[in-house]
Write an enzyme that holds these catalytic residues in place. Structure first.
Site, PDB file in Angstrom:
ATOM      1  N   THR A   1       0.832  -1.200   0.000  1.00  0.00           N
ATOM      2  CA  THR A   1       0.000   0.000   0.000  1.00  0.00           C
ATOM      3  C   THR A   1       0.868   1.252   0.000  1.00  0.00           C
ATOM      4  O   THR A   1       0.604   2.211  -0.726  1.00  0.00           O
ATOM      5  CB  THR A   1      -0.916   0.012   1.235  1.00  0.00           C
ATOM      6  OG1 THR A   1      -1.654  -1.195   1.289  1.00  0.00           O
ATOM      7  CG2 THR A   1      -1.870   1.188   1.195  1.00  0.00           C
TER       8      THR A   1
ATOM      9  N   TYR B   1     -13.135  -3.873  -0.808  1.00  0.00           N
ATOM     10  CA  TYR B   1     -14.344  -3.406  -1.487  1.00  0.00           C
ATOM     11  C   TYR B   1     -15.410  -4.493  -1.614  1.00  0.00           C
ATOM     12  O   TYR B   1     -16.576  -4.261  -1.345  1.00  0.00           O
ATOM     13  CB  TYR B   1     -14.017  -2.821  -2.886  1.00  0.00           C
ATOM     14  CG  TYR B   1     -15.199  -2.151  -3.549  1.00  0.00           C
ATOM     15  CD1 TYR B   1     -15.657  -0.915  -3.093  1.00  0.00           C
ATOM     16  CD2 TYR B   1     -15.880  -2.756  -4.600  1.00  0.00           C
ATOM     17  CE1 TYR B   1     -16.753  -0.297  -3.681  1.00  0.00           C
ATOM     18  CE2 TYR B   1     -16.974  -2.150  -5.189  1.00  0.00           C
ATOM     19  CZ  TYR B   1     -17.409  -0.920  -4.728  1.00  0.00           C
ATOM     20  OH  TYR B   1     -18.496  -0.319  -5.304  1.00  0.00           O
TER      21      TYR B   1
ATOM     22  N   TYR C   1      -2.234 -10.172   4.714  1.00  0.00           N
ATOM     23  CA  TYR C   1      -2.255  -8.790   5.190  1.00  0.00           C
ATOM     24  C   TYR C   1      -3.674  -8.418   5.609  1.00  0.00           C
ATOM     25  O   TYR C   1      -4.584  -8.384   4.789  1.00  0.00           O
ATOM     26  CB  TYR C   1      -1.747  -7.884   4.066  1.00  0.00           C
ATOM     27  CG  TYR C   1      -1.691  -6.401   4.357  1.00  0.00           C
ATOM     28  CD1 TYR C   1      -1.778  -5.881   5.643  1.00  0.00           C
ATOM     29  CD2 TYR C   1      -1.515  -5.505   3.309  1.00  0.00           C
ATOM     30  CE1 TYR C   1      -1.711  -4.525   5.883  1.00  0.00           C
ATOM     31  CE2 TYR C   1      -1.436  -4.127   3.528  1.00  0.00           C
ATOM     32  CZ  TYR C   1      -1.536  -3.649   4.811  1.00  0.00           C
ATOM     33  OH  TYR C   1      -1.470  -2.303   5.041  1.00  0.00           O
TER      34      TYR C   1
ATOM     35  N   ARG D   1      -8.599  -0.270   5.563  1.00  0.00           N
ATOM     36  CA  ARG D   1      -8.556  -0.050   4.118  1.00  0.00           C
ATOM     37  C   ARG D   1      -9.439  -1.021   3.346  1.00  0.00           C
ATOM     38  O   ARG D   1      -9.794  -0.751   2.205  1.00  0.00           O
ATOM     39  CB  ARG D   1      -7.115  -0.153   3.602  1.00  0.00           C
ATOM     40  CG  ARG D   1      -6.250   1.060   3.914  1.00  0.00           C
ATOM     41  CD  ARG D   1      -4.933   0.996   3.174  1.00  0.00           C
ATOM     42  NE  ARG D   1      -4.067   2.115   3.470  1.00  0.00           N
ATOM     43  CZ  ARG D   1      -3.931   3.200   2.712  1.00  0.00           C
ATOM     44  NH1 ARG D   1      -4.640   3.330   1.600  1.00  0.00           N
ATOM     45  NH2 ARG D   1      -3.088   4.166   3.038  1.00  0.00           N
TER      46      ARG D   1
ATOM     47  N   LYS E   1       0.478 -10.009   8.421  1.00  0.00           N
ATOM     48  CA  LYS E   1       0.724  -8.608   8.757  1.00  0.00           C
ATOM     49  C   LYS E   1      -0.563  -8.118   9.386  1.00  0.00           C
ATOM     50  O   LYS E   1      -1.573  -7.938   8.719  1.00  0.00           O
ATOM     51  CB  LYS E   1       1.065  -7.800   7.502  1.00  0.00           C
ATOM     52  CG  LYS E   1       1.248  -6.311   7.783  1.00  0.00           C
ATOM     53  CD  LYS E   1       1.495  -5.523   6.504  1.00  0.00           C
ATOM     54  CE  LYS E   1       1.602  -4.036   6.815  1.00  0.00           C
ATOM     55  NZ  LYS E   1       1.784  -3.216   5.586  1.00  0.00           N
TER      56      LYS E   1
ATOM     57  N   ILE F   1       6.096  -4.575   9.652  1.00  0.00           N
ATOM     58  CA  ILE F   1       6.201  -4.037   8.296  1.00  0.00           C
ATOM     59  C   ILE F   1       5.887  -2.562   8.442  1.00  0.00           C
ATOM     60  O   ILE F   1       4.764  -2.175   8.730  1.00  0.00           O
ATOM     61  CB  ILE F   1       5.265  -4.757   7.324  1.00  0.00           C
ATOM     62  CG1 ILE F   1       5.705  -6.232   7.206  1.00  0.00           C
ATOM     63  CG2 ILE F   1       5.288  -4.081   5.951  1.00  0.00           C
ATOM     64  CD1 ILE F   1       4.838  -7.076   6.294  1.00  0.00           C
TER      65      ILE F   1
END
Length: 292
Positions: free
Chosen positions: A44, A107, A133, A138, A162, A204
């Site tokens: 990202t 989404y 992740y 997000r 993550k 990360i």
């Protein structure tokens, strides 16, 4: 393959709208010289959402080539389209990355069963280590600890996560349900130290784009159970943790690197430069930390 310590989620330098390969290679070299433990191209923070497929593939290949095996490369390869995620993961394997960082589909808002099916579909086609992740802020979906335990049990490629919920209770449950051999990495700088103290492997990181040595030193201290040193570094970086998210990542990180003279600031729409007031706040923090 073990992913541990301070792993930088690399920004992608641009110049006149194109990937700046020269600046990217120099930036990667500086990261390694500063003692970073691993690198993530095309996450990202690397503005992967606005890279073309060809750029995505090229950025990973540049990173792997520049690193030359000195630290692990965990290539961003996720998508909300399972077919696209398979393609990107295969490209990461072809580029000889050490692992793939696979975000949960965004989404679409899949169910937990849909998440399992998504990662199984990728694993059926590509054989390399996966770090899943989880970043609900997000993606609008939370990969639950119980689901991660299923992924670990049923998909041998899934070796870690993550974890970017910012929720230490969830991190603790992941470690409890998945065991000590599961590689749990913080996805938020401010939870890096707490995550490591309860069994996580590292972070990360966004701020390690501009303070790689400080973050790697903190992770080394935490690993050595030197909490006095680790806490001192954590609190020294805390203003940077906040400044790095004064606006949407990676805009502050790229501006910090510009102010430090690493390479000129440039982002792709819909990212835009910092508001003047926030730029002044970022400058003040960088100055107070002795970075500019």
């Amino acid at each position: 393959m073990e992913f541990r310590g301070a792993i930088t989620a690399l920004v992608t330098p641009f110049r006149n709208g194109e990937v700046d390969e020269e600046a990217y290679r120099a930036f990667i070299e500086w990261q390694i010289e500063q003692g970073i433990h691993g690198l993530v191209p095309c996450g990202t923070t690397g503005e992967s959402a606005t890279l073309s497929h060809e750029e995505h593939k090229r950025v990973i290949r540049i990173c792997v080539d520049q690193v030359k095996g000195r630290v692990p490369v965990l290539a961003g390869a996720g998508s909300n389209n399972t077919r696209e995620a398979i393609e990107l993961t295969q490209e990461a394997l072809d580029a000889k990355a050490d692992g793939a960082l696979l975000i949960t589909p965004y989404y679409n808002k899949p169910t937990q069963a849909g998440l399992v099916a998504h990662f199984k579909a990728i694993a059926d086609r590509v054989d390399m280590p996966f770090i899943v992740y989880n970043v609900p802020g997000r993606t609008a979906v939370n990969l639950l600890p119980e689901t991660l335990a299923i992924l670990k049990k049923e998909i041998r490629q899934v070796i870690g996560v993550k974890e970017a919920t910012g929720d230490l209770n969830q991190v603790s449950r992941v470690l409890e349900f998945c065991g000590e051999d599961f590689q749990v990495l913080s996805g938020d700088d401010f939870t890096a130290l707490p995550t490591m103290t309860i069994g996580g492997r590292g972070v990360i990181s966004v701020v390690s784009n501009f303070v790689p040595k400080m973050m790697s030193d903190m992770c080394e201290a935490a690993k050595a159970c030197d909490l006095t040193t680790a806490k001192a570094l954590h609190y020294k970086m805390s203003p940077l943790y906040r400044a790095a998210f004064i606006e949407t990542n990676p805009v502050p990180a790229k501006m910090a690197l510009d102010l430090m003279g690493r390479f000129p600031f440039e982002v792709r729409l819909p990212m835009v430069p910092l508001e003047p007031g926030n730029k002044a706040k970022l400058q003040a923090v960088l100055t107070a930390c002795g970075l500019i």
